[in-house]
Design an enzyme around this catalytic site. Structure first.
Site, mmCIF file in Angstrom:
data_model
loop_
_atom_site.group_PDB
_atom_site.id
_atom_site.type_symbol
_atom_site.label_atom_id
_atom_site.label_comp_id
_atom_site.label_asym_id
_atom_site.label_seq_id
_atom_site.Cartn_x
_atom_site.Cartn_y
_atom_site.Cartn_z
ATOM 1 N N ASN A 1 0.855 -1.189 0.000
ATOM 2 C CA ASN A 1 0.000 0.000 0.000
ATOM 3 C C ASN A 1 0.896 1.246 0.000
ATOM 4 O OD1 ASN A 1 -1.814 2.029 0.461
ATOM 5 N ND2 ASN A 1 -2.483 1.307 2.482
ATOM 6 N N LYS B 1 0.086 4.248 -0.227
ATOM 7 C CA LYS B 1 -0.599 5.426 0.347
ATOM 8 C C LYS B 1 -0.361 6.634 -0.559
ATOM 9 C CE LYS B 1 -0.413 3.252 4.832
ATOM 10 N NZ LYS B 1 -0.338 3.375 6.284
ATOM 11 N N HIS C 1 -9.743 1.376 5.095
ATOM 12 C CA HIS C 1 -8.481 1.592 5.807
ATOM 13 C C HIS C 1 -8.728 2.581 6.951
ATOM 14 C CE1 HIS C 1 -4.361 2.617 6.718
ATOM 15 N NE2 HIS C 1 -3.996 1.558 6.031
ATOM 16 N N GLU D 1 -7.064 4.946 8.061
ATOM 17 C CA GLU D 1 -6.774 6.352 7.752
ATOM 18 C C GLU D 1 -7.999 7.004 7.106
ATOM 19 O OE1 GLU D 1 -3.258 5.528 5.496
ATOM 20 O OE2 GLU D 1 -2.137 5.112 7.317
ATOM 21 N N GLU E 1 -5.469 -4.834 10.856
ATOM 22 C CA GLU E 1 -4.475 -3.774 11.060
ATOM 23 C C GLU E 1 -4.790 -3.036 12.361
ATOM 24 O OE1 GLU E 1 -2.413 -2.456 7.177
ATOM 25 O OE2 GLU E 1 -4.122 -1.169 7.475
ATOM 26 N N GLY F 1 2.378 2.478 11.135
ATOM 27 C CA GLY F 1 3.368 3.551 11.025
ATOM 28 C C GLY F 1 4.067 3.914 12.319
ATOM 29 N N SER G 1 3.262 -1.791 10.570
ATOM 30 C CA SER G 1 4.713 -1.768 10.809
ATOM 31 C C SER G 1 5.449 -3.041 10.382
ATOM 32 C CB SER G 1 5.012 -1.440 12.281
ATOM 33 O OG SER G 1 4.585 -0.134 12.594
HETATM 34 P P1 13P Z 1 2.783 0.669 7.857
HETATM 35 O O1 13P Z 1 3.331 -0.587 7.245
HETATM 36 O O2 13P Z 1 3.479 1.917 7.397
HETATM 37 O O3 13P Z 1 2.655 0.553 9.344
HETATM 38 O O4 13P Z 1 1.292 0.822 7.297
HETATM 39 C C1 13P Z 1 0.439 -0.251 7.401
HETATM 40 C C2 13P Z 1 -0.768 0.068 6.631
HETATM 41 O O5 13P Z 1 -1.531 0.932 6.992
HETATM 42 C C3 13P Z 1 -0.980 -0.687 5.390
HETATM 43 O O6 13P Z 1 -2.237 -0.479 4.881
#
Ligand code: 13P
Length: 242
Positions: free
Chosen positions: A7, A9, A87, A89, A157, A163, A199
């Site tokens: 991903n 982002k 997601h 976010e 997740e 992150g 992460s």
């Molecule tokens: P990270 O791997 O940066 O923690 O992000 C995970 C994520 O949100 C994947 O969709």
């Protein structure tokens, strides 16, 4: 076969993404299912002959007057096979609700795109032992009135792990994934794949690979670094071979 879903982002400018594509087009694995989810604007740059193309989002409606949105049919026509939905976010920063997620899943399935539904708890919810209650509600509301849920993938997740460099213990991941699988099997009479995300990187993937009910990973930050992507693939292939 396990999946590695990358991903990106909202990252990469034009030059960076082209550099990344040069590298990724050399990667071949017949032991893992590699899915790359770049920003919408770059989707058609990727050739996807050795990996699948995934979208990070999809619009809620089928078509029409909805400025700025992208439909499942539009995605399908350019070769998109997977789409991340729900997601955290988007849930938290863009007010995406379970009802919106449910509509998106419906359109994706209608267009034969596999939804990757993200679920997971905040740190406060974890501390209050609410992890599974939260996940159950996210699943039930996302699956509401959907007949062909067999084609959905779940990504667990934990929001506090995204992150942050913090990863749950293998045992915690195992337990939550088992709960998710048992719940879906019991209530919806089907077996769905469950990925872990939060992460994951080339350093910790070897340890995570010891969890025997994880069907793959959804990776954010580390997916931007091609060297890490290669190492993660190598680690997953080694486990596959063992
Ligand atoms: P990270 O791997 O940066 O923690 O992000 C995970 C994520 O949100 C994947 O969709």
């Amino acid at each position: 076969m396990k999946s590695l879903v990358l991903n990106h982002k909202m990252n990469f400018n034009y030059d960076e993404v082209n550099e990344y594509i040069k590298n990724i087009n050399d990667v071949k694995s017949n032991k893992i299912n590699l899915v790359i989810c770049p920003s919408f604007i770059y989707l058609s740059f990727f050739k996807y002959n050795n990996y699948y193309l995934g979208s990070q989002n999809v619009g809620m409606m089928e078509k029409g007057a909805l400025t700025g949105e992208i439909s499942a049919l539009q995605l399908k026509k350019i070769g998109v096979r997977y789409c991340i939905v729900g997601h955290s976010e988007r849930r938290m920063l863009l007010n995406e609700t379970n009802e919106m997620i449910n509509k998106k899943i419906n359109h994706l399935l209608d267009n034969n795109i596999i939804p990757i539904l993200c679920v997971g708890e905040t740190l406060e919810e974890k501390k209050a032992s609410l992890t599974f209650d939260i996940i159950k509600e996210e699943i039930d509301r996302a699956f509401s009135n959907i007949s062909n849920i067999d084609n959905i993938i779940i990504a667990y997740e934990p929001i506090w792990a995204i992150g942050t460099g913090m990863v749950p213990t293998n045992n915690d991941i195992f337990i939550t994934i088992k709960e998710i699988k048992d719940y879906i099997n019991g209530k919806y009479s089907t077996k769905l794949k469950v990925l872990y995300g939060g992460s994951v990187n080339s350093e910790n993937i070897n340890v995570l690979e010891d969890i025997n009910n994880v069907d793959g990973y959804l990776v954010g930050g580390a997916s931007l670094d091609f060297k890490q992507v290669k190492s993660m693939i190598t680690a997953m292939e080694a486990k596959y071979d063992s």
